[in-house]
Write an enzyme that holds these catalytic residues in place. Structure first.
Site, mmCIF file in Angstrom:
data_model
loop_
_atom_site.group_PDB
_atom_site.id
_atom_site.type_symbol
_atom_site.label_atom_id
_atom_site.label_comp_id
_atom_site.label_asym_id
_atom_site.label_seq_id
_atom_site.Cartn_x
_atom_site.Cartn_y
_atom_site.Cartn_z
ATOM 1 N N CYS A 129 -35.943 3.510 3.864
ATOM 2 C CA CYS A 129 -35.253 2.284 4.063
ATOM 3 C C CYS A 129 -36.297 1.336 4.395
ATOM 4 O O CYS A 129 -36.353 0.249 3.944
ATOM 5 C CB CYS A 129 -34.207 2.363 5.255
ATOM 6 S SG CYS A 129 -33.252 0.781 5.740
ATOM 7 N N GLU A 146 -29.199 3.202 -0.638
ATOM 8 C CA GLU A 146 -29.849 1.473 -0.517
ATOM 9 C C GLU A 146 -29.224 0.876 -1.758
ATOM 10 O O GLU A 146 -29.053 -0.155 -2.078
ATOM 11 C CB GLU A 146 -31.030 1.784 -0.283
ATOM 12 C CG GLU A 146 -31.444 1.993 1.171
ATOM 13 C CD GLU A 146 -31.392 0.897 2.109
ATOM 14 O OE1 GLU A 146 -31.196 -0.013 1.766
ATOM 15 O OE2 GLU A 146 -31.525 1.213 3.287
#
Length: 609
Positions: free
Chosen positions: A158, A231
């Protein structure tokens, strides 16, 4: 050596390289293309940023659980520092967003995409990891340390994604332009502080993973990949309230429009030039030939003679190609093209017969690294003159004549005599295509947003090799235009049906296909290629996409005023055009081509995630 800011020796680097295509789908999302252009609707931006509250809370709690699991006091201290940074950001988020020029909404409801990631992260930090033999079993110090490593493995991608994408966007921003409303946001994630946080997290992942088994490292790899995919889902789910240029399949009318994809084969779809593969099949077949074959059968050269003959042909091709290019380019162009040429003239002396198929996959990986490195160099601006299409056509006539003579020498040499059709088909079926190529075509032929038509245009001597390479996965709908071998009872005579030998003939086939559709403005053509032979078709298409790092293609194009623009930056400019003017068109014969280094970029552009 570094890549995307990641140190070469790290475990995180290995995972980042392996799953980097996921980052491409995020960067090429409507959200980030619009953000990079400065035209993203502020409500969309704030809706996304407001989710940071939930992400940060999940990160803080996960770090807390990881700290409890860490066995080493130094590791505990490192995790504690990371948690403190997260908690500080959570406390100061309102102020930070205000510094960016925005104000967070009072209510911050968790959306489904955020919930999926935070649930995944907290489950991992609690020891509920898919692939573990006993879920939730955290008893021994080693088991606890393992869970700490798993948790950091699920967090690190991330952070790296933000660092990577913002570093891709930052060079596109004008340092003297203060009107870009997301400039401060980009600068925040490009800062040394954020890179330091990212690097510390990745270093901690390395340290926590030192004592893990191969099986446990595989679990971390899966967690890393899962985080990347979540994501992708998060940014794909962002509600867009403005028209966007991406994905391409959204742009035109899905009822009236037709999307026609054209693609080169050698070194665009494949890692090896097909001529070398066919020569190798001939040598292998000769080695297995019956020494007592009857005179009525097509006689073959010995494998040694074949190898020597092919070596001579390859050397002569290289030398004459040099002369041909030198006659087109100015003398200062030198021999920069030579390294690129070697990929097109792979002689059979360079590898052993039994290693042909195995070495293809290795070449795919090395070409990807070469392409990514070269594309960075290619992105720097070169001075180009006025676009001169007629001059380019005249210059390519020299290349056309060269290719015809080279093919005639091959036929006269007899190196293609005795090839078995079944051997060719079997080799084609085993042929490893460039990473993401097959997946793209499988999706494009099933695309419901568009009526699609796909054509492969290739100098390949053998259309059967191409057709067999695309024979699985519903890809037999691809239409192949290439040369063909001549057979007698499934054995090649050594002759070639010369359907396609020059850039001009490629262009003629291209124009014959599209001429009946040219009156409908809803139709769109995309050409994907990577060699000088593709230049005319690339320019004739509505959108020309240059795959890979061919220096000869680039220098030849620049000599006649062709501009090469990285696809992402081109889309950012198109998004500005769409937002500011309310409409835009892709212009054929504009003299602008778009460069990519992976099929993931092509898929993200045309189809999205």
């Amino acid at each position: 050596m570094t890549m995307g800011g990641v140190d070469e020796g790290r475990l995180a680097r290995k995972f980042w390289i392996k799953f980097k295509n996921e980052s491409v789908f995020i960067m090429y999302s409507p959200f980030f293309v619009s953000l990079a252009s400065g035209t993203l609707n502020s409500d969309t931006f704030l809706n996304c940023v407001s989710q940071d509250v939930h992400f940060l809370k999940a990160f803080a709690h996960s770090y807390e659980l990881a700290e409890e699991c860490a066995d080493d006091e130094e590791d505990k201290c490192a995790i504690r520092k990371l948690r403190k940074r997260v908690k500080h950001k959570l406390k100061t988020l309102d102020t930070l967003v205000s510094e960016w020029g925005f104000e967070l909404p009072e209510e911050c409801i968790t959306n489904n995409a955020t919930l999926k990631y935070t649930d995944f992260l907290l489950a991992t930090a609690s020891g509920k990891v898919e692939g573990e033999k006993v879920l939730g079993k955290i008893e021994t110090p080693f088991e606890k340390t393992k869970v700490a490593a798993y948790t950091i493995g699920a967090i690190s991608p991330c952070l790296r994604l933000f660092a990577f994408i913002t570093k891709e966007i930052q060079p596109l921003l004008d340092p003297n332009d203060s009107s870009h409303v997301y400039k401060k946001w980009v600068e925040y994630y490009c800062s040394e502080n954020f890179e330091e946080l990212t690097a510390q997290t990745e270093e901690l992942l390395d340290k926590l993973s030192v004592s893990l088994t191969g099986e446990e490292l595989d679990v971390i790899e899966k967690l890393y990949h899962q985080a990347m995919k979540l994501e992708v889902d998060f940014y794909s789910a962002q509600p867009m309230v403005q028209p966007t240029v991406i994905p391409l399949s959204w742009v035109k009318d899905p009822v009236e429009g037709q999307l026609t994809i054209f693609c080169d084969f050698d070194l665009t779809c494949t890692a090896f030039d097909s001529s070398a593969i066919l020569a190798e099949i001939a040598i292998v077949r000769s080695q297995k030939a019956d020494p007592d074959q009857s005179e009525s059968k097509l006689t073959r050269m010995s494998s040694a003679d074949l190898r020597n003959t092919w070596g001579v042909l390859s050397t002569k091709y290289t030398e004459e190609y040099e002369l041909c290019i030198d006659s087109i380019l100015p003398s200062e162009a030198g021999h920069v093209w030579f390294k690129d040429l070697t990929k097109y003239c792979v002689g059979v002396k360079l590898y052993k017969p039994c290693a042909v198929i195995e070495s293809i996959q290795l070449s795919v990986n090395s070409m990807k690294c070469l392409a990514e490195t070269s594309m960075l160099t290619m992105s720097s601006a070169f001075a180009v003159g006025k676009f001169d299409y007629k001059g380019l056509c005249e210059a390519l006539k020299q290349l056309a004549e060269f290719e015809r003579k080279a093919n005639s020498r091959v036929v006269e040499s007899g190196v293609l005599k005795g090839l078995n059709l079944e051997d060719i088909k079997r080799t084609g079926q085993l042929l490893m295509l460039q990473d993401g190529c097959r997946g793209f075509f499988q999706k494009i032929v099933k695309c419901e947003n568009y009526k699609t038509d796909v054509h492969v245009l290739s100098y390949c001597w053998c259309g059967d090799l191409i057709r067999s390479a695309f024979s699985s996965g519903d890809l037999n709908v691809l239409k192949v235009h290439s040369n063909e071998l001549v057979y007698e009872e499934s054995i090649s005579t050594g002759d070639i049906v010369k359907n396609l030998e020059s850039p001009l003939e490629k262009r003629q086939i291209f124009n014959d296909i599209v001429k009946d559709r040219s009156n409908n403005e809803q139709n769109l053509t995309v050409y994907i290629g990577g060699s000088p032979a593709d230049l005319l078709c690339l320019l004739e298409a509505d959108i020309g996409i240059v795959f890979g790092s061919s220096s000869s293609l680039r220098r030849l194009g620049e000599q006649f005023g062709v501009s090469f623009v990285p696809l992402f930056s081109g889309l950012v400019e198109k998004q500005k055009e769409l937002t500011n003017g309310g409409s835009f068109t892709w212009k054929r014969m504009s003299g602008t081509l778009y460069t990519v280094s992976s099929w993931a970029e092509i898929q993200a552009f045309i189809l999205g995630s």
